[in-house]
Write a protein that holds these residues in place. Sequence first.
Motif, mmCIF file in Angstrom:
data_model
loop_
_atom_site.group_PDB
_atom_site.id
_atom_site.type_symbol
_atom_site.label_atom_id
_atom_site.label_comp_id
_atom_site.label_asym_id
_atom_site.label_seq_id
_atom_site.Cartn_x
_atom_site.Cartn_y
_atom_site.Cartn_z
ATOM 1 N N GLY A 12 -0.148 129.801 -28.799
ATOM 2 C CA GLY A 12 1.067 129.361 -28.109
ATOM 3 C C GLY A 12 0.937 128.023 -27.409
ATOM 4 O O GLY A 12 1.507 127.831 -26.325
ATOM 5 N N ALA A 13 0.213 127.095 -28.008
ATOM 6 C CA ALA A 13 0.176 125.732 -27.463
ATOM 7 C C ALA A 13 1.339 124.931 -28.062
ATOM 8 O O ALA A 13 2.307 125.492 -28.551
ATOM 9 C CB ALA A 13 -1.174 125.083 -27.757
ATOM 10 N N ALA A 39 -3.068 133.417 -23.437
ATOM 11 C CA ALA A 39 -2.819 132.448 -22.365
ATOM 12 C C ALA A 39 -1.461 132.650 -21.707
ATOM 13 O O ALA A 39 -1.241 132.185 -20.585
ATOM 14 C CB ALA A 39 -2.932 131.025 -22.904
ATOM 15 N N PHE A 40 -0.538 133.349 -22.384
ATOM 16 C CA PHE A 40 0.763 133.593 -21.772
ATOM 17 C C PHE A 40 0.651 134.438 -20.505
ATOM 18 O O PHE A 40 1.566 134.445 -19.682
ATOM 19 C CB PHE A 40 1.713 134.278 -22.761
ATOM 20 N N ALA A 41 -0.458 135.145 -20.342
ATOM 21 C CA ALA A 41 -0.655 135.949 -19.129
ATOM 22 C C ALA A 41 -0.870 135.064 -17.907
ATOM 23 O O ALA A 41 -0.766 135.547 -16.775
ATOM 24 C CB ALA A 41 -1.854 136.886 -19.311
ATOM 25 N N MET A 42 -1.157 133.772 -18.134
ATOM 26 C CA MET A 42 -1.448 132.865 -17.018
ATOM 27 C C MET A 42 -0.318 131.859 -16.792
ATOM 28 O O MET A 42 -0.549 130.759 -16.297
ATOM 29 C CB MET A 42 -2.765 132.135 -17.281
ATOM 30 N N ARG A 43 0.886 132.216 -17.177
ATOM 31 C CA ARG A 43 2.017 131.330 -16.926
ATOM 32 C C ARG A 43 2.394 131.377 -15.444
ATOM 33 O O ARG A 43 2.245 132.399 -14.790
ATOM 34 C CB ARG A 43 3.213 131.750 -17.788
ATOM 35 N N ALA A 127 14.308 131.830 -23.953
ATOM 36 C CA ALA A 127 15.773 131.764 -23.863
ATOM 37 C C ALA A 127 16.424 131.838 -25.237
ATOM 38 O O ALA A 127 17.568 132.304 -25.359
ATOM 39 C CB ALA A 127 16.187 130.481 -23.148
ATOM 40 N N GLN A 128 15.696 131.396 -26.270
ATOM 41 C CA GLN A 128 16.236 131.406 -27.621
ATOM 42 C C GLN A 128 15.878 132.682 -28.389
ATOM 43 O O GLN A 128 16.137 132.775 -29.586
ATOM 44 C CB GLN A 128 15.725 130.186 -28.394
ATOM 45 N N GLY A 129 15.281 133.646 -27.711
ATOM 46 C CA GLY A 129 15.001 134.924 -28.356
ATOM 47 C C GLY A 129 13.679 135.014 -29.086
ATOM 48 O O GLY A 129 13.456 135.953 -29.855
ATOM 49 N N VAL A 130 12.774 134.041 -28.865
ATOM 50 C CA VAL A 130 11.435 134.133 -29.418
ATOM 51 C C VAL A 130 10.618 135.070 -28.526
ATOM 52 O O VAL A 130 10.646 134.948 -27.302
ATOM 53 C CB VAL A 130 10.758 132.750 -29.485
ATOM 54 N N GLU A 131 9.897 135.987 -29.123
ATOM 55 C CA GLU A 131 9.070 136.902 -28.342
ATOM 56 C C GLU A 131 7.720 136.255 -28.060
ATOM 57 O O GLU A 131 6.994 135.884 -28.987
ATOM 58 C CB GLU A 131 8.856 138.215 -29.098
ATOM 59 N N LEU A 132 7.384 136.120 -26.779
ATOM 60 C CA LEU A 132 6.082 135.607 -26.369
ATOM 61 C C LEU A 132 5.242 136.784 -25.897
ATOM 62 O O LEU A 132 5.592 137.448 -24.918
ATOM 63 C CB LEU A 132 6.224 134.568 -25.251
ATOM 64 N N SER A 133 4.152 137.050 -26.583
ATOM 65 C CA SER A 133 3.323 138.216 -26.297
ATOM 66 C C SER A 133 1.944 137.762 -25.833
ATOM 67 O O SER A 133 1.267 137.009 -26.534
ATOM 68 C CB SER A 133 3.190 139.083 -27.560
ATOM 69 N N ALA A 165 -2.214 129.014 -35.375
ATOM 70 C CA ALA A 165 -2.080 127.869 -34.476
ATOM 71 C C ALA A 165 -3.036 128.058 -33.307
ATOM 72 O O ALA A 165 -2.731 127.675 -32.173
ATOM 73 C CB ALA A 165 -0.640 127.740 -33.993
ATOM 74 N N ASP A 166 -4.187 128.667 -33.602
ATOM 75 C CA ASP A 166 -5.104 129.109 -32.542
ATOM 76 C C ASP A 166 -6.284 128.173 -32.334
ATOM 77 O O ASP A 166 -7.345 128.594 -31.873
ATOM 78 C CB ASP A 166 -5.587 130.537 -32.810
ATOM 79 N N GLY A 167 -6.127 126.901 -32.628
ATOM 80 C CA GLY A 167 -7.091 125.898 -32.218
ATOM 81 C C GLY A 167 -8.238 125.645 -33.167
ATOM 82 O O GLY A 167 -8.357 126.247 -34.234
ATOM 83 N N ALA A 168 -9.117 124.730 -32.734
ATOM 84 C CA ALA A 168 -10.187 124.241 -33.598
ATOM 85 C C ALA A 168 -11.159 125.342 -34.006
ATOM 86 O O ALA A 168 -11.733 125.301 -35.096
ATOM 87 C CB ALA A 168 -10.932 123.113 -32.891
ATOM 88 N N LYS A 169 -11.365 126.320 -33.158
ATOM 89 C CA LYS A 169 -12.274 127.431 -33.473
ATOM 90 C C LYS A 169 -11.477 128.643 -33.949
ATOM 91 O O LYS A 169 -11.762 129.778 -33.576
ATOM 92 C CB LYS A 169 -13.121 127.770 -32.260
ATOM 93 N N SER A 170 -10.480 128.400 -34.757
ATOM 94 C CA SER A 170 -9.524 129.419 -35.187
ATOM 95 C C SER A 170 -10.198 130.650 -35.790
ATOM 96 O O SER A 170 -10.889 130.576 -36.805
ATOM 97 C CB SER A 170 -8.575 128.805 -36.221
ATOM 98 N N LYS A 171 -9.958 131.790 -35.160
ATOM 99 C CA LYS A 171 -10.454 133.056 -35.706
ATOM 100 C C LYS A 171 -9.616 133.483 -36.910
ATOM 101 O O LYS A 171 -10.109 134.170 -37.809
ATOM 102 C CB LYS A 171 -10.443 134.125 -34.621
#
Length: 406
Positions: A12-13, A39-43, A127-133, A165-171
């Motif tokens: 979610g970057a 990371a959404f837990a740290m918003r 706001a646009q209905g995307v689910e952020l988990s 979309a999970d970064g350079a060390k993508s699992k």
Amino acid sequence: MSSQRSIVIGGGAFAGLGLALALRQGLGPDIPIIVADPAFAMRPSRDPRASAIVAACRRLFEVVGVWDQVAESAQPILDMVVTDSNLEDATRPVFLTFGGEVEPGEPFAHMVENRHLTNALATRAEAQGVELSAVAVSSYDSNAECTRVTLSDGRIIDASLLVAADGAKSKLRERAGIATHGWDYDQSGIVVTVGHERDHGGRAEEHFLPAGPFAILPLKNNRSSLVWTESRREAARIIELPDNEFQAELERRFGLHLGEVKALDKPRAFPLGYFVARSFIGERLALVGDAAHVIHPIAGQGLNMGLKDAAALAEVIVDAARLGIDHGQADVLERYQRWRRFDTVAMGVATNSLNMLFSNKSALLRTVRDIGLGLVDRVPPLKSAFIRQAAGLSGEVPRLLKGEAL
């Protein structure tokens, strides 16, 4: 279980959230879009770093309804100067200058603090209905019909497409068995925000020093973001210095043209390297951003390349959906790969060549590059082409980067 038309984005970057908003706008409300990121837990985000958003990517953010939320805090880059010198030189002659507009009234880039942009993207997505988990994608299994995605909270989603979309060390890339090729530069980029007495006037500066580029990027309120390249060992030494000794190293490189300068946060060092995934796609899988490629920051294009991935992938998915085609099938994803992989490799080669040309102590190479910079500075069409390249507006540009809705 969710509908097999769902799209799951792992990460979610900027690239992941930008893609989610573009897809929501282009596909409408009926296709579930889930972005999974612990990371959404740290918003809200408290990321102290800042990023250069080029004109093309600013247009994307404008189209998806985010730019108005960050425009007031965004600092336009009104011009840029490039110098080439040794650290001990008394003067730093300017070899190249760039005017800051790609179109009348449109700067070629803005500096935006990461926390402002991340928070605006997440708020708009919800706001646009995307689910952020606030969970990770723990596993997935793909077949011709769908990809079964298991989240770390135990939830299972049958989706048409999974986006890494999970970064350079993508699992997710690793689980797909997609190898990468590239190399380590044995350099680190020191990132720190500084305050200074005098106004920068919206000017960005890039000093090419023997260890690598020292970039001064303007922020609001008499502040600048520094991206400071050193050898891996030297960078580790510098960031551990006591405050007064770090201040002395900072002043040696920054100079006093903006008056007294002071670090406003703790400097951090990030290892630099280059790699490109051997494939940007797998079975019902697409890679975007750092999961697909990492390049040297010498041209400031890494983040913007990730957003270009997001814009291109959104466009091929939306076009397929309008034709009634399964947007996770191989030929749809192959179109995305053809579009982005060549451009990515070309940019990687260019940034690697620039790093080799400028990060050295060779007097001969210094003479050659300074003559080259001077020639570019004196040829307006060539300089204009450089500005459009830097602004992300050259080549086959996705519609969103032209400011056009999908």
